[in-house]
Design an enzyme around this catalytic site. Structure first.
Site, PDB file in Angstrom:
ATOM      1  N   VAL A  87       0.883  -1.166   0.000  1.00  0.00           N
ATOM      2  CA  VAL A  87       0.000   0.000   0.000  1.00  0.00           C
ATOM      3  C   VAL A  87       0.919   1.214   0.000  1.00  0.00           C
ATOM      4  O   VAL A  87       1.876   1.290   0.781  1.00  0.00           O
ATOM      5  CB  VAL A  87      -0.935   0.027   1.222  1.00  0.00           C
ATOM      6  CG1 VAL A  87      -1.762   1.306   1.258  1.00  0.00           C
ATOM      7  CG2 VAL A  87      -1.838  -1.202   1.235  1.00  0.00           C
ATOM      8  N   GLY A  95      -6.794   0.820   6.186  1.00  0.00           N
ATOM      9  CA  GLY A  95      -7.413  -0.495   6.076  1.00  0.00           C
ATOM     10  C   GLY A  95      -7.255  -1.167   4.726  1.00  0.00           C
ATOM     11  O   GLY A  95      -7.725  -2.294   4.535  1.00  0.00           O
ATOM     12  N   TYR A 131       0.549  -9.704  10.767  1.00  0.00           N
ATOM     13  CA  TYR A 131       0.336 -11.089  10.336  1.00  0.00           C
ATOM     14  C   TYR A 131       0.094 -12.004  11.529  1.00  0.00           C
ATOM     15  O   TYR A 131      -0.814 -12.843  11.509  1.00  0.00           O
ATOM     16  CB  TYR A 131       1.515 -11.588   9.504  1.00  0.00           C
ATOM     17  CG  TYR A 131       1.669 -10.874   8.182  1.00  0.00           C
ATOM     18  CD1 TYR A 131       0.571 -10.619   7.366  1.00  0.00           C
ATOM     19  CD2 TYR A 131       2.911 -10.452   7.741  1.00  0.00           C
ATOM     20  CE1 TYR A 131       0.704  -9.964   6.155  1.00  0.00           C
ATOM     21  CE2 TYR A 131       3.059  -9.798   6.521  1.00  0.00           C
ATOM     22  CZ  TYR A 131       1.947  -9.560   5.735  1.00  0.00           C
ATOM     23  OH  TYR A 131       2.090  -8.915   4.535  1.00  0.00           O
TER      24      TYR A 131
END
Length: 159
Positions: A87, A95, A131
């Site tokens: 991103v 998000g 993660y």
């Protein structure tokens, strides 16, 4: 949510390449990207694509990608390798990364894959912690091993 997640199309490829380059800079390897926009087009949008690609799009601009492909585990069978989840820096924390990650995991679940695997740089603690928070297993005892094109050629020439 000010963005959408969708499958990539050919017109996204320049933005995808830009994000790959941005990731290389973040990972302190600004000159490591060898692929071109044309490589991405050829490899991702041919009759037999080498990878699948989700994009996060906000106001008609690609702000993130998740690039993945199928592979096979001798222990687990059908698996997916998540090659990169990116991103753009200015749009992190909205998000989009989690939405891209979820799209890949949903794809794996819907298509009956047995595992999704990926690498993460150990100093990227934000990613590692994210993660782990999703239930992913962080394998401390495994190391990534690679053979680049130059060393591959040397090995083949000498063997």
């Amino acid at each position: 949510m000010s963005f959408i997640i969708r499958r990539a199309i050919e017109k996204d490829v320049q933005a995808v390449h830009d994000l790959i380059t941005e990731l290389a800079v973040f990972e302190k390897e600004p000159d490591a990207v060898e692929i071109t926009v044309q490589d991405l087009l050829n490899d991702g949008f041919s009759e037999r694509p080498k990878f699948k690609l989700f994009v996060a799009e906000e106001n008609n601009t690609v702000i993130g990608i998740a690039l993945f492909y199928e592979r096979y585990s001798t222990w687990k069978g059908k698996t997916i390798h998540l090659e990169d989840l990116i991103v753009t820096k200015s749009r992190q924390k909205i998000g989009a990364g989690k939405a891209l990650y979820t799209a890949v995991l949903k794809y794996a679940y819907d298509h009956n894959f047995n595992r999704v695997a990926w690498e993460v740089i150990d100093w990227n603690t934000n990613a590692v912690n994210f993660y782990k928070s999703t239930g992913a297993t962080y394998l401390n005892d495994w190391s990534v091993v690679q053979m680049n094109k130059e060393n591959l050629a040397k090995f083949i020439e000498n063997n």
